[in-house]
Write a protein that holds these residues in place. Sequence first.
Motif, PDB file in Angstrom:
ATOM      1  N   ASN A   1      32.400   0.068  18.560  1.00 14.09           N
ATOM      2  CA  ASN A   1      31.969   1.191  19.391  1.00 14.09           C
ATOM      3  C   ASN A   1      31.146   0.801  20.622  1.00 14.09           C
ATOM      4  O   ASN A   1      31.452   1.248  21.731  1.00 14.09           O
ATOM      5  CB  ASN A   1      31.199   2.198  18.543  1.00 14.09           C
ATOM      6  CG  ASN A   1      32.122   3.047  17.691  1.00 14.09           C
ATOM      7  OD1 ASN A   1      33.301   3.216  18.000  1.00 14.09           O
ATOM      8  ND2 ASN A   1      31.599   3.587  16.602  1.00 14.09           N
TER       9      ASN A   1
ATOM     10  N   LEU B   1      36.701   4.919  23.733  1.00 17.48           N
ATOM     11  CA  LEU B   1      37.755   4.191  23.021  1.00 17.48           C
ATOM     12  C   LEU B   1      39.059   4.209  23.806  1.00 17.48           C
ATOM     13  O   LEU B   1      39.759   3.193  23.905  1.00 17.48           O
ATOM     14  CB  LEU B   1      37.960   4.805  21.635  1.00 17.48           C
ATOM     15  CG  LEU B   1      36.799   4.667  20.649  1.00 17.48           C
ATOM     16  CD1 LEU B   1      37.077   5.498  19.401  1.00 17.48           C
ATOM     17  CD2 LEU B   1      36.567   3.214  20.272  1.00 17.48           C
TER      18      LEU B   1
ATOM     19  N   GLN C   1      31.927   8.691  22.881  1.00 17.75           N
ATOM     20  CA  GLN C   1      32.511   7.582  22.125  1.00 17.75           C
ATOM     21  C   GLN C   1      34.027   7.669  22.050  1.00 17.75           C
ATOM     22  O   GLN C   1      34.721   6.674  22.288  1.00 17.75           O
ATOM     23  CB  GLN C   1      31.925   7.541  20.714  1.00 17.75           C
ATOM     24  CG  GLN C   1      32.383   6.347  19.895  1.00 17.75           C
ATOM     25  CD  GLN C   1      31.976   5.026  20.513  1.00 17.75           C
ATOM     26  OE1 GLN C   1      30.798   4.686  20.563  1.00 17.75           O
ATOM     27  NE2 GLN C   1      32.958   4.276  20.996  1.00 17.75           N
ATOM     28  N   SER C   2      34.563   8.826  21.727  1.00 17.30           N
ATOM     29  CA  SER C   2      36.015   8.949  21.638  1.00 17.30           C
ATOM     30  C   SER C   2      36.669   8.731  22.997  1.00 17.30           C
ATOM     31  O   SER C   2      37.752   8.123  23.087  1.00 17.30           O
ATOM     32  CB  SER C   2      36.400  10.320  21.072  1.00 17.30           C
ATOM     33  OG  SER C   2      35.709  11.358  21.729  1.00 17.30           O
TER      34      SER C   2
ATOM     35  N   ASP D   1      37.246   9.148  16.867  1.00 18.30           N
ATOM     36  CA  ASP D   1      35.840   8.823  16.647  1.00 18.30           C
ATOM     37  C   ASP D   1      35.395   9.449  15.332  1.00 18.30           C
ATOM     38  O   ASP D   1      35.263  10.670  15.224  1.00 18.30           O
ATOM     39  CB  ASP D   1      34.990   9.338  17.813  1.00 18.30           C
ATOM     40  CG  ASP D   1      33.504   9.107  17.594  1.00 18.30           C
ATOM     41  OD1 ASP D   1      33.167   8.159  16.852  1.00 18.30           O
ATOM     42  OD2 ASP D   1      32.700   9.865  18.162  1.00 18.30           O
TER      43      ASP D   1
END
Length: 454
Positions: free
Chosen positions: A186, A366, A362-363, A11
């Motif tokens: 995202n 993913l 967010q990371s 991210d």
Amino acid sequence: MDNSGIYVGLDIGTTSIKVIVAEYVQGQMNVIGVGSERSDGMNRGVIVDIDKAAYAIKRAVESAERKANIQIHDVVAGVPANLLKIENCRGMIAISDSSREINNQDVISVANAASVHNLPPEQEVIDVLPDEFIVDGFDGIKDPRGMVGVRLEMNGTLLTGPKTIVHNLKRAIRQAGLNLVDVIVNPLALGKTVLNDGEQDFGTVILDLGAGQTTASVIHDYQLKYTYVEQEGGQFVTKDISVVLNTSLEDAEKLKVQYGYGWTADASSETFPVNIVGQNEPAAVSEEYLSEIIEARLEQIFTNIKKQLEAVGALDMPGGMVVTGGGAALPGVTDLIQDVFGMNVKIFVPDQMGLRHPGFSQSLALLNYEVSLSEVSILAKSAMVESSRVVPEQDDNYASSEDQSTNQTNYQQAQPERPIKETKRPKQPKQQTAQTSTQDRLASVRKWFSDFFD
């Protein structure tokens, strides 16, 4: 489909780069390493200096490598939703042999046909998301492979966006010595992680409070329907504090984290020392005054977003609003959001050990999105490599059609480069695609248009 293995999520944010290393075994995720470093070469979520960004990425990856005790080669990266467009798409191909079962190559071909699109020269196709397949008129099919038919159709969603942002992302990651397995928009990934099943179905707004920008996304019927990017975020709050209190940006950030509130009513009248530029003695500032500075900027950001969401009727979503991102950690911010938007609000915080901060959402998203991709989705996404060779043409009616579409907004894109063996995915017929000549591909496209209009 067995997606067991080790995955790495990258991210790249405006102020920090986060790397998560996770091992998936029988559908269970175990985080084995986390790296977080200050980012560089970024402006409002976009890479503007490739060399500096590459060095920052390398530092973050090395930090995760030390904690996970592994060497990282492959990563899954995300791009923000700047200048992205969401459109419906439809493709159709004829099966050469009616007695032959539909195979992987047929899925790639129909996805490629669906992604043929007139684009401005500065944009490209990011992703094609299959919604359903139709075999000889029978619709609602999720995976047509193994079926027999003479005509295969696909209805899906096409994501397109600017080339520059994705190119800079890919170049920086390669320059950091990494292999980019996949690039994911995202908000598309966030919807699968921060929302439960009912929220994805009935409709929910996701508000991602980043440092360089704030992103609002609408998920409905399990699909990304709309996004809007406000080009201001937590970094602008810090700048306001710095200007008003006449202190350095570094001190302003510390004040925001240690004493700041997003809702002034929650702050107290207690004071704390502030280092003033040009003065030897610190000045006393109250929590209430600091929070007034913070609330003023946040209210402006949220009010601008509210206008955009009202225009598309998103404020009536039954799921309300889910807030995440680093800015969501600010005390009282949900009270302000609820006051501005007038809808139910809740914060999403990852529950994995070492990730219990909304800045890691967010990371983590993913990784979850990548591991949950079906074989058909992977095959459809691989068609983007071939479709990117189609020379785009400027559409004279592009601007007017953009204004008329309810699904077109401000976004960003990604083009996948995924080595199958690392993620234990089904082998794709790369050799057959590589051996196809340019003339054959153009003839195939012409034949598709001829069959369609017949």
